[in-house]
Design a protein around this motif. Structure first.
Motif, PDB file in Angstrom:
ATOM      1  N   GLN A   1       0.348  -1.129   0.006  1.00 55.76           N
ATOM      2  CA  GLN A   1      -0.454  -0.376  -0.041  1.00 55.76           C
ATOM      3  C   GLN A   1       0.716   1.356  -0.122  1.00 55.76           C
ATOM      4  O   GLN A   1       0.569   2.437  -0.579  1.00 55.76           O
ATOM      5  CB  GLN A   1      -0.951   0.184   1.348  1.00 55.76           C
ATOM      6  N   ALA A   2       1.567   1.359   0.070  1.00 55.43           N
ATOM      7  CA  ALA A   2       3.019   2.751   0.832  1.00 55.43           C
ATOM      8  C   ALA A   2       3.518   2.731  -0.570  1.00 55.43           C
ATOM      9  O   ALA A   2       3.648   3.671  -0.389  1.00 55.43           O
ATOM     10  CB  ALA A   2       4.118   2.304   1.936  1.00 55.43           C
ATOM     11  N   SER A   3       3.685   1.715  -1.434  1.00 59.05           N
ATOM     12  CA  SER A   3       4.340   1.840  -2.424  1.00 59.05           C
ATOM     13  C   SER A   3       3.462   2.486  -3.622  1.00 59.05           C
ATOM     14  O   SER A   3       4.339   2.725  -4.621  1.00 59.05           O
ATOM     15  CB  SER A   3       5.200   0.149  -3.064  1.00 59.05           C
ATOM     16  N   TYR A   4       2.024   1.946  -3.384  1.00 55.31           N
ATOM     17  CA  TYR A   4       1.571   2.917  -4.427  1.00 55.31           C
ATOM     18  C   TYR A   4       1.061   4.643  -4.235  1.00 55.31           C
ATOM     19  O   TYR A   4       0.378   5.244  -4.581  1.00 55.31           O
ATOM     20  CB  TYR A   4      -0.066   2.237  -4.718  1.00 55.31           C
ATOM     21  N   ALA A   5       1.057   4.838  -2.540  1.00 52.11           N
ATOM     22  CA  ALA A   5       1.115   6.060  -2.177  1.00 52.11           C
ATOM     23  C   ALA A   5       1.835   7.371  -2.805  1.00 52.11           C
ATOM     24  O   ALA A   5       2.975   6.723  -3.291  1.00 52.11           O
ATOM     25  CB  ALA A   5       1.298   6.138  -0.835  1.00 52.11           C
ATOM     26  N   THR A   6       0.971   8.116  -3.527  1.00 52.95           N
ATOM     27  CA  THR A   6       2.293   9.187  -4.620  1.00 52.95           C
ATOM     28  C   THR A   6       1.074  10.587  -3.896  1.00 52.95           C
ATOM     29  O   THR A   6      -0.364  10.652  -3.864  1.00 52.95           O
ATOM     30  CB  THR A   6       2.150   8.236  -6.303  1.00 52.95           C
ATOM     31  N   PHE A   7       2.429  10.974  -4.927  1.00 52.02           N
ATOM     32  CA  PHE A   7       1.503  13.564  -4.809  1.00 52.02           C
ATOM     33  C   PHE A   7       1.314  12.954  -6.481  1.00 52.02           C
ATOM     34  O   PHE A   7       2.668  12.951  -6.388  1.00 52.02           O
ATOM     35  CB  PHE A   7       2.577  13.565  -4.197  1.00 52.02           C
ATOM     36  N   ASP A   8       0.731  13.646  -6.776  1.00 52.56           N
ATOM     37  CA  ASP A   8       0.874  14.303  -8.300  1.00 52.56           C
ATOM     38  C   ASP A   8      -0.213  15.549  -8.245  1.00 52.56           C
ATOM     39  O   ASP A   8      -0.691  15.801  -7.324  1.00 52.56           O
ATOM     40  CB  ASP A   8       0.156  12.659  -8.988  1.00 52.56           C
ATOM     41  N   ASP A   9       0.868  16.231  -9.476  1.00 55.86           N
ATOM     42  CA  ASP A   9      -0.211  17.565  -9.932  1.00 55.86           C
ATOM     43  C   ASP A   9      -0.166  17.450 -10.998  1.00 55.86           C
ATOM     44  O   ASP A   9       0.683  16.544 -12.200  1.00 55.86           O
ATOM     45  CB  ASP A   9       0.360  18.584  -9.111  1.00 55.86           C
ATOM     46  N   SER A  10      -1.455  18.489 -11.524  1.00 55.43           N
ATOM     47  CA  SER A  10      -1.029  18.480 -13.715  1.00 55.43           C
ATOM     48  C   SER A  10      -1.957  19.676 -13.277  1.00 55.43           C
ATOM     49  O   SER A  10      -2.265  20.713 -12.107  1.00 55.43           O
ATOM     50  CB  SER A  10      -1.849  17.688 -13.871  1.00 55.43           C
ATOM     51  N   ILE A  11      -1.383  20.791 -14.560  1.00 54.47           N
ATOM     52  CA  ILE A  11      -1.728  22.039 -15.044  1.00 54.47           C
ATOM     53  C   ILE A  11      -2.097  21.648 -16.581  1.00 54.47           C
ATOM     54  O   ILE A  11      -1.673  20.887 -17.019  1.00 54.47           O
ATOM     55  CB  ILE A  11      -0.484  23.395 -14.917  1.00 54.47           C
ATOM     56  N   THR A  12      -3.216  22.344 -16.844  1.00 55.01           N
ATOM     57  CA  THR A  12      -3.544  22.550 -18.315  1.00 55.01           C
ATOM     58  C   THR A  12      -3.501  24.634 -18.941  1.00 55.01           C
ATOM     59  O   THR A  12      -4.036  25.223 -17.950  1.00 55.01           O
ATOM     60  CB  THR A  12      -5.104  22.030 -19.056  1.00 55.01           C
ATOM     61  N   ASN A  13      -3.038  24.041 -20.158  1.00 55.14           N
ATOM     62  CA  ASN A  13      -3.164  25.203 -20.161  1.00 55.14           C
ATOM     63  C   ASN A  13      -4.004  25.663 -22.190  1.00 55.14           C
ATOM     64  O   ASN A  13      -3.227  24.952 -23.148  1.00 55.14           O
ATOM     65  CB  ASN A  13      -0.718  25.332 -21.480  1.00 55.14           C
TER      66      ASN A  13
END
Length: 176
Positions: free
Chosen positions: A15-27
Protein backbone atom coordinates in the motif's frame (compact mmCIF):
# COMPACT_ATOMS: atom_id res chain seq x y z
CA UNK A 1 1.26 -15.99 13.76
CA UNK A 2 4.50 -15.21 12.10
CA UNK A 3 2.81 -15.87 8.81
CA UNK A 4 -0.01 -13.45 9.65
CA UNK A 5 2.51 -10.77 10.57
CA UNK A 6 4.35 -11.33 7.33
CA UNK A 7 1.12 -10.95 5.28
CA UNK A 8 0.17 -7.83 7.23
CA UNK A 9 3.63 -6.37 6.80
CA UNK A 10 3.63 -7.12 3.05
CA UNK A 11 0.20 -5.46 2.71
CA UNK A 12 1.47 -2.28 4.36
CA UNK A 13 4.57 -2.16 2.15
CA UNK A 14 2.42 -2.80 -0.94
CA UNK A 15 0.00 0.00 0.00
CA UNK A 16 2.87 2.40 0.78
CA UNK A 17 4.52 1.75 -2.61
CA UNK A 18 1.33 2.85 -4.38
CA UNK A 19 0.85 6.02 -2.34
CA UNK A 20 2.04 9.01 -4.47
CA UNK A 21 1.71 12.75 -4.79
CA UNK A 22 0.63 14.12 -8.14
CA UNK A 23 -0.49 17.35 -9.69
CA UNK A 24 -1.16 18.63 -13.22
CA UNK A 25 -1.80 21.91 -14.98
CA UNK A 26 -3.50 22.51 -18.30
CA UNK A 27 -2.76 25.33 -20.70
CA UNK A 28 -5.96 25.32 -22.79
CA UNK A 29 -6.92 27.04 -26.02
CA UNK A 30 -3.70 26.80 -28.03
CA UNK A 31 -4.19 27.48 -31.74
CA UNK A 32 -2.22 28.56 -34.76
CA UNK A 33 -3.19 30.54 -37.84
CA UNK A 34 -1.01 31.19 -40.85
CA UNK A 35 -0.61 34.46 -42.67
CA UNK A 36 -1.13 34.90 -46.39
CA UNK A 37 0.43 36.59 -49.40
CA UNK A 38 -1.97 38.12 -51.93
CA UNK A 39 -1.22 39.99 -55.15
CA UNK A 40 -3.65 41.71 -57.52
CA UNK A 41 -3.30 44.21 -60.34
CA UNK A 42 -5.58 46.85 -61.82
CA UNK A 43 -5.60 44.99 -65.15
CA UNK A 44 -7.29 42.01 -63.47
CA UNK A 45 -4.68 39.70 -64.91
CA UNK A 46 -5.17 40.85 -68.53
CA UNK A 47 -2.24 41.45 -70.86
CA UNK A 48 -0.53 44.80 -70.35
CA UNK A 49 0.22 45.13 -74.05
CA UNK A 50 -2.89 43.44 -75.51
CA UNK A 51 -3.76 44.94 -78.90
CA UNK A 52 -0.74 47.17 -78.58
CA UNK A 53 2.04 45.44 -80.39
CA UNK A 54 1.09 45.26 -84.06
CA UNK A 55 2.80 47.13 -86.89
CA UNK A 56 5.27 48.84 -84.55
CA UNK A 57 8.05 50.86 -86.16
CA UNK A 58 11.60 51.07 -84.80
CA UNK A 59 12.10 53.39 -81.86
CA UNK A 60 10.54 53.92 -78.48
CA UNK A 61 6.91 52.93 -78.21
CA UNK A 62 4.40 54.45 -75.77
CA UNK A 63 4.71 53.37 -72.14
CA UNK A 64 2.18 51.28 -70.27
CA UNK A 65 1.58 51.44 -66.54
CA UNK A 66 0.10 48.83 -64.22
CA UNK A 67 -0.69 49.01 -60.51
CA UNK A 68 0.22 45.97 -58.44
CA UNK A 69 -1.26 45.60 -54.94
CA UNK A 70 0.07 43.45 -52.12
CA UNK A 71 -2.75 42.57 -49.75
CA UNK A 72 -1.04 39.93 -47.64
CA UNK A 73 -0.64 40.09 -43.88
CA UNK A 74 2.96 38.91 -43.62
CA UNK A 75 6.23 40.54 -44.65
CA UNK A 76 7.10 39.52 -48.19
CA UNK A 77 9.39 40.18 -51.11
CA UNK A 78 7.63 41.03 -54.37
CA UNK A 79 9.54 40.32 -57.54
CA UNK A 80 8.85 40.68 -61.25
CA UNK A 81 10.02 38.21 -63.86
CA UNK A 82 9.19 37.02 -67.36
CA UNK A 83 7.56 33.66 -68.13
CA UNK A 84 6.67 31.84 -71.33
CA UNK A 85 8.92 33.94 -73.57
CA UNK A 86 8.31 32.85 -77.16
CA UNK A 87 10.35 34.40 -79.96
CA UNK A 88 8.69 32.24 -82.66
CA UNK A 89 12.16 31.44 -83.97
CA UNK A 90 12.80 35.11 -84.73
CA UNK A 91 14.99 37.86 -83.29
CA UNK A 92 12.65 40.45 -81.79
CA UNK A 93 13.29 39.25 -78.22
CA UNK A 94 16.92 40.33 -78.58
CA UNK A 95 16.17 43.56 -80.46
CA UNK A 96 13.35 44.84 -78.24
CA UNK A 97 14.57 46.69 -75.16
CA UNK A 98 12.16 46.88 -72.24
CA UNK A 99 12.65 49.61 -69.68
CA UNK A 100 10.82 48.79 -66.43
CA UNK A 101 10.43 51.33 -63.64
CA UNK A 102 8.92 51.01 -60.17
CA UNK A 103 7.05 54.01 -58.79
CA UNK A 104 7.33 55.09 -55.16
CA UNK A 105 3.71 56.29 -55.21
CA UNK A 106 0.52 54.29 -55.04
CA UNK A 107 -0.92 54.62 -58.56
CA UNK A 108 -0.15 55.29 -62.20
CA UNK A 109 -1.82 58.70 -61.77
CA UNK A 110 0.38 59.47 -58.74
CA UNK A 111 3.50 57.38 -59.34
CA UNK A 112 5.89 59.34 -57.15
CA UNK A 113 9.51 58.87 -58.14
CA UNK A 114 10.23 56.30 -60.84
CA UNK A 115 13.17 53.99 -60.09
CA UNK A 116 14.55 52.04 -63.07
CA UNK A 117 14.71 48.31 -62.26
CA UNK A 118 15.41 46.91 -65.75
CA UNK A 119 16.53 48.35 -69.09
CA UNK A 120 17.83 45.80 -71.54
CA UNK A 121 16.53 43.27 -74.09
CA UNK A 122 13.43 41.28 -73.39
CA UNK A 123 15.50 38.09 -73.75
CA UNK A 124 17.73 39.22 -70.83
CA UNK A 125 14.83 39.77 -68.42
CA UNK A 126 14.94 37.36 -65.46
CA UNK A 127 12.87 34.23 -65.94
CA UNK A 128 12.19 33.14 -62.35
CA UNK A 129 11.55 34.44 -58.84
CA UNK A 130 15.09 33.76 -57.61
CA UNK A 131 16.59 36.18 -60.13
CA UNK A 132 13.49 38.38 -60.42
CA UNK A 133 13.44 42.15 -60.27
CA UNK A 134 12.66 43.34 -56.79
CA UNK A 135 12.90 46.45 -54.71
CA UNK A 136 9.60 46.04 -52.96
CA UNK A 137 9.18 44.40 -49.56
CA UNK A 138 5.76 45.14 -48.02
CA UNK A 139 5.52 44.53 -44.28
CA UNK A 140 1.97 43.12 -44.34
CA UNK A 141 0.52 45.73 -42.00
CA UNK A 142 -1.79 47.16 -44.69
CA UNK A 143 -2.50 46.86 -48.41
CA UNK A 144 0.24 48.44 -50.47
CA UNK A 145 0.10 49.40 -54.14
CA UNK A 146 2.93 50.40 -56.46
CA UNK A 147 2.85 51.32 -60.15
CA UNK A 148 5.17 49.73 -62.68
CA UNK A 149 5.89 51.51 -65.97
CA UNK A 150 6.99 49.53 -69.03
CA UNK A 151 8.53 51.31 -72.04
CA UNK A 152 9.47 49.15 -75.03
CA UNK A 153 11.97 50.28 -77.66
CA UNK A 154 12.53 48.44 -80.93
CA UNK A 155 15.95 48.49 -82.52
CA UNK A 156 16.28 50.06 -85.96
CA UNK A 157 17.43 46.78 -87.45
CA UNK A 158 16.02 45.21 -90.61
CA UNK A 159 16.15 41.83 -88.84
CA UNK A 160 13.01 42.73 -86.83
CA UNK A 161 10.75 43.40 -89.80
CA UNK A 162 7.67 41.22 -89.49
CA UNK A 163 8.92 39.58 -86.26
CA UNK A 164 6.88 38.94 -83.15
CA UNK A 165 7.53 37.93 -79.57
CA UNK A 166 5.21 37.13 -76.68
CA UNK A 167 5.72 36.71 -72.95
CA UNK A 168 3.97 36.86 -69.59
CA UNK A 169 4.98 39.36 -66.93
CA UNK A 170 4.74 37.66 -63.54
CA UNK A 171 4.72 39.31 -60.13
CA UNK A 172 5.29 36.89 -57.29
CA UNK A 173 5.29 37.51 -53.55
CA UNK A 174 7.03 35.20 -51.12
CA UNK A 175 6.86 35.57 -47.39
CA UNK A 176 10.02 36.03 -45.41
Amino acid sequence: MAAAGLVMSAGMVWQASYATFDDSITNPGNSWETGAVTLTDNANGAALFAGYGTNLPPGTAPSRCIEVTYGGDVTADVRLYLARLDDYGQELDTLLTMKVELGSGSSCASPGTWTPIFNTTLRAMPGDWASGLGLWAPDGSAKETHPYRFTPAIAADNAVQGDRVSADFVWEARSR
